[in-house]
Design an enzyme around this catalytic site. Structure first.
Site: not given
Length: 299
Positions: A248, A245, A149, A280, A271, A173
């Site tokens: 990514r 992004h 990110r 994806y 994730h 995150k």
């Protein structure tokens, strides 16, 4: 709306301390509640968070429907659900007024991706005569080869580089940390920038360990990285709307197409849920068909 202030303040503390959310995430969740309180105030509805019911919420949703698209409405409803679930968790309420509020149906937005050739063109468009050339090349190579990110890129530290082991430590995150493999090629670009350009910058206090610096010796902003990529896209005449992004997304898509399993991609992207990574799978249905024909016993 004084009755809301204390609850929202405590809610933000809960999101930060107990759920470990980033400052940006906490701000976004609080903004969802602020929209509701603004609506109540404008309509002179003196209702506390403990008194508000489904009818009040439904009126508010109808009110904002005209100015928000379905995806934004779904995000708002999700934020309000989180707030009222918190009130139940803390025993302030027994039930949630969000129970029967319908979330707009939205399709899953598939991320834009770049081909390997387009990524090569973008990096090749960096002007080698400019002082920031080595830095920008190293940044884009790191974005793509590690699937970071942009917030993870600009906060990457020298002490996060474990090149002998072939990994970089990433703080994602909620301050969750993960180790991501980094190839020797990308290591060389980072070392070139570090040894030829970064070591000549007068570094501001507090940024001694920051890897990517601006010319004033401070860390880069996310907006600056976005601008660099946008200018490169214009330079090569790329007719796609891209951002940091996009690198990514391209990282994950290219790994999947080349046979990587979703669990490994999930770990590298950081994730929390495999469901997020599964988006994806929708990018290339020919790949799914290929997997079936290769691995199923009845192929």
């Amino acid at each position: 709306m004084k009755s809301w202030v204390k609850y929202v303040k405590d809610y933000k503390t809960y999101l930060k301390i107990e759920r470990g959310l980033s400052v940006n995430s906490v701000t976004n969740y609080a903004f969802d509640v602020q929209r509701l309180t603004d609506y109540l105030q404008v309509n002179e509805m003196e209702i506390s968070p403990l008194q508000i019911n489904e009818d009040h919420i439904q009126q508010f949703i109808y009110h904002v429907a005209a100015e928000l698209n379905p995806r934004s409405r779904a995000r708002l409803i999700s934020g309000l659900k989180s707030f009222f679930n918190y009130l139940i968790f803390e025993d302030y309420r027994k039930t949630t007024p969000m129970e029967l509020i319908e979330v707009p149906k939205i399709g899953r937005k598939l991320p834009d991706t770049l081909s390997v050739n387009e990524i090569d063109q973008l990096i090749a468009a960096i002007d080698p005569q400019k002082d920031e050339a080595e830095r920008n090349i190293a940044m884009l190579e790191t974005l793509y080869s590690c699937g970071l990110r942009v917030s993870e890129l600009v906060t990457l530290k020298l002490s996060d580089l474990f090149f002998e082991e072939g990994f970089v430590k990433i703080t994602g995150k909620g301050n969750k940390q993960r180790f991501v493999p980094i190839g020797t090629s990308t290591q060389k670009f980072i070392n070139l920038y570090r040894d030829t350009k970064r070591n000549k910058i007068t570094i501001k206090k507090g940024h001694e360990d920051t890897l990517f610096l601006n010319r004033r010796g401070s860390g880069l902003t996310r907006a600056m990285v976005f601008t660099i990529i946008k200018n490169l896209a214009t330079a090569i005449g790329l007719h796609k709307i891209i951002s940091p992004h996009t690198f990514r997304h391209s990282f994950a898509t290219h790994l999947l197409k080349n046979g990587a399993d979703l669990r490994s991609i999930q770990l590298m992207l950081g994730h929390e849920s495999i469901t997020t990574t599964e988006i994806y799978m929708h990018l290339d249905r020919s790949f799914i068909k290929q997997v079936l024909n290769t691995y199923h016993p009845r192929r």
